[in-house]
Design a protein around this motif. Sequence first.
Motif, PDB file in Angstrom:
ATOM      1  N   VAL A  47      32.249 -18.309  -8.904  1.00  0.00           N
ATOM      2  CA  VAL A  47      30.806 -18.700  -7.105  1.00  0.00           C
ATOM      3  C   VAL A  47      32.042 -18.598  -5.806  1.00  0.00           C
ATOM      4  O   VAL A  47      32.783 -19.079  -5.372  1.00  0.00           O
ATOM      5  CB  VAL A  47      30.021 -20.251  -7.141  1.00  0.00           C
ATOM      6  N   PRO A  48      31.327 -17.663  -4.952  1.00  0.00           N
ATOM      7  CA  PRO A  48      31.848 -17.069  -3.378  1.00  0.00           C
ATOM      8  C   PRO A  48      31.654 -18.328  -2.780  1.00  0.00           C
ATOM      9  O   PRO A  48      30.641 -18.334  -2.927  1.00  0.00           O
ATOM     10  CB  PRO A  48      31.698 -15.672  -3.040  1.00  0.00           C
ATOM     11  N   GLY A  49      32.095 -18.443  -1.542  1.00  0.00           N
ATOM     12  CA  GLY A  49      31.847 -18.467  -0.450  1.00  0.00           C
ATOM     13  C   GLY A  49      31.538 -20.790  -0.552  1.00  0.00           C
ATOM     14  O   GLY A  49      32.854 -20.893  -1.479  1.00  0.00           O
ATOM     15  N   PHE A  50      31.802 -20.834   0.342  1.00  0.00           N
ATOM     16  CA  PHE A  50      31.694 -22.570   0.769  1.00  0.00           C
ATOM     17  C   PHE A  50      29.706 -23.216  -0.028  1.00  0.00           C
ATOM     18  O   PHE A  50      28.971 -22.378   0.622  1.00  0.00           O
ATOM     19  CB  PHE A  50      31.735 -23.064   1.642  1.00  0.00           C
ATOM     20  N   LYS A  51      30.034 -24.577   0.169  1.00  0.00           N
ATOM     21  CA  LYS A  51      28.721 -25.288   0.338  1.00  0.00           C
ATOM     22  C   LYS A  51      28.227 -25.825   1.319  1.00  0.00           C
ATOM     23  O   LYS A  51      26.944 -24.573   1.517  1.00  0.00           O
ATOM     24  CB  LYS A  51      28.904 -26.752  -0.401  1.00  0.00           C
TER      25      LYS A  51
END
Length: 431
Positions: free
Chosen positions: A78-82
Amino acid sequence: MNTDLFSFRSTLWAATTAPRAASAALAGPLDVDVAVIGGGFTGLSAALHLAEAGVKVALFEAYEVAHRASGRNGGQVVPGFKPTPSAMIQRFGVETARRMMRFGYGNADMLFDLVDRYRIDCSPSRDGWIQGAFTETSGQYLKKRAADINANGGDVQYLDRETMREASGSQFWPAGLLERRAGAVHPLAYARGLARAATELGASIYERSPVTEISPRVSGVTLSVNGHAVTAKHAILATDSYTETLWPAVAQSYVTVASAQIATDPLPDALRERLMPKGAGVSETRKITYYCRIDPEGRFVIGGRGRSTDSLDDATRTQLRNAAEERFPELAGATWSHGWACRVGMTMDDLPRVHQLADRLWTAYGYCGRGVAMGTALGRVLSEAVRGVRPAQLDFPVTPVNRMPFYPARQVGAALTINWYRLRDTLGYPA
């Protein structure tokens, strides 16, 4: 019996990947350019990228490659940040936040590029990953989040109730957010593929070789490994939630929580086609989230917060099975053949960390459930740091270690908070 070893062998991933001959344990003194401590995604990626650059690198793992969380996670890429892009811009400023987002939203691409380049046989898929709304309120949050991400370099799609049902095969979630760049791998096979690629490029990997002491020096770092001295010009600490006393300041800068999973036998074809028919796995907006996917052989895999760190207790097994049947009633009566657990590191702001611990010693950790892509990407960042790239030019900001005040109470508090969040989720409060 070594219960930790038994837990590892009980995982679906250990049962469905080809046997691998363990690397030798360190049996004498050693001198290298870079020493990497930890054989998970971060350490293996760092070793691979250093070996690509012609650096003499040795990696030391206390058990076997990917024995801990890297070999026991759900395999979701899963790419990106929370945190939302807007929140990151507010905290870090536009320039730094956008650099972080280019890095974060691109880390799944980087992982799958490695898989292709080194022909890693890990059942890679790029069918996306869905975050399901647990309530109508969180569905509205996902709608805003989708717009925010797409305006800042991401590639996501908001799913209304009907499109969410079509994508997930379930009516449980009222809305969702599809991460198009996401996907999944067989995590243990992926980690072993990184190890194979690194050794083929000249990296040395020593298993059954725990590091018991790290001593920074003026001219480098000295490690104690199996009672032998390892001298290195630079070192990378890549032990995440298993750092413990090896570097107490790091271990006390985040909390650890248990992550547990169970998996069915391969499902009948007709049932398999109804569950998650688009191929994308699902996680949730809940505080105590569940996540699920179908593995390449048709097994249903579900994970969530556990109660025991490295073994699966009966209460958690039942909790996960009930959660699966609540979301997919068709799973009632399924045979659940595998169950396992591990520890993951959670920072208070849901962002990972990169630190320079001493002049020639670096670390990254705190992936908050997104360690497959993020650990791989930050392993590359660490490889660049020890090769002399200035901190301001790295793809992720370098920060000082910030110990949690009253750390033992914080760790206990984390367990109490998880139970409180479970109650809130049961009562239907929005995340």
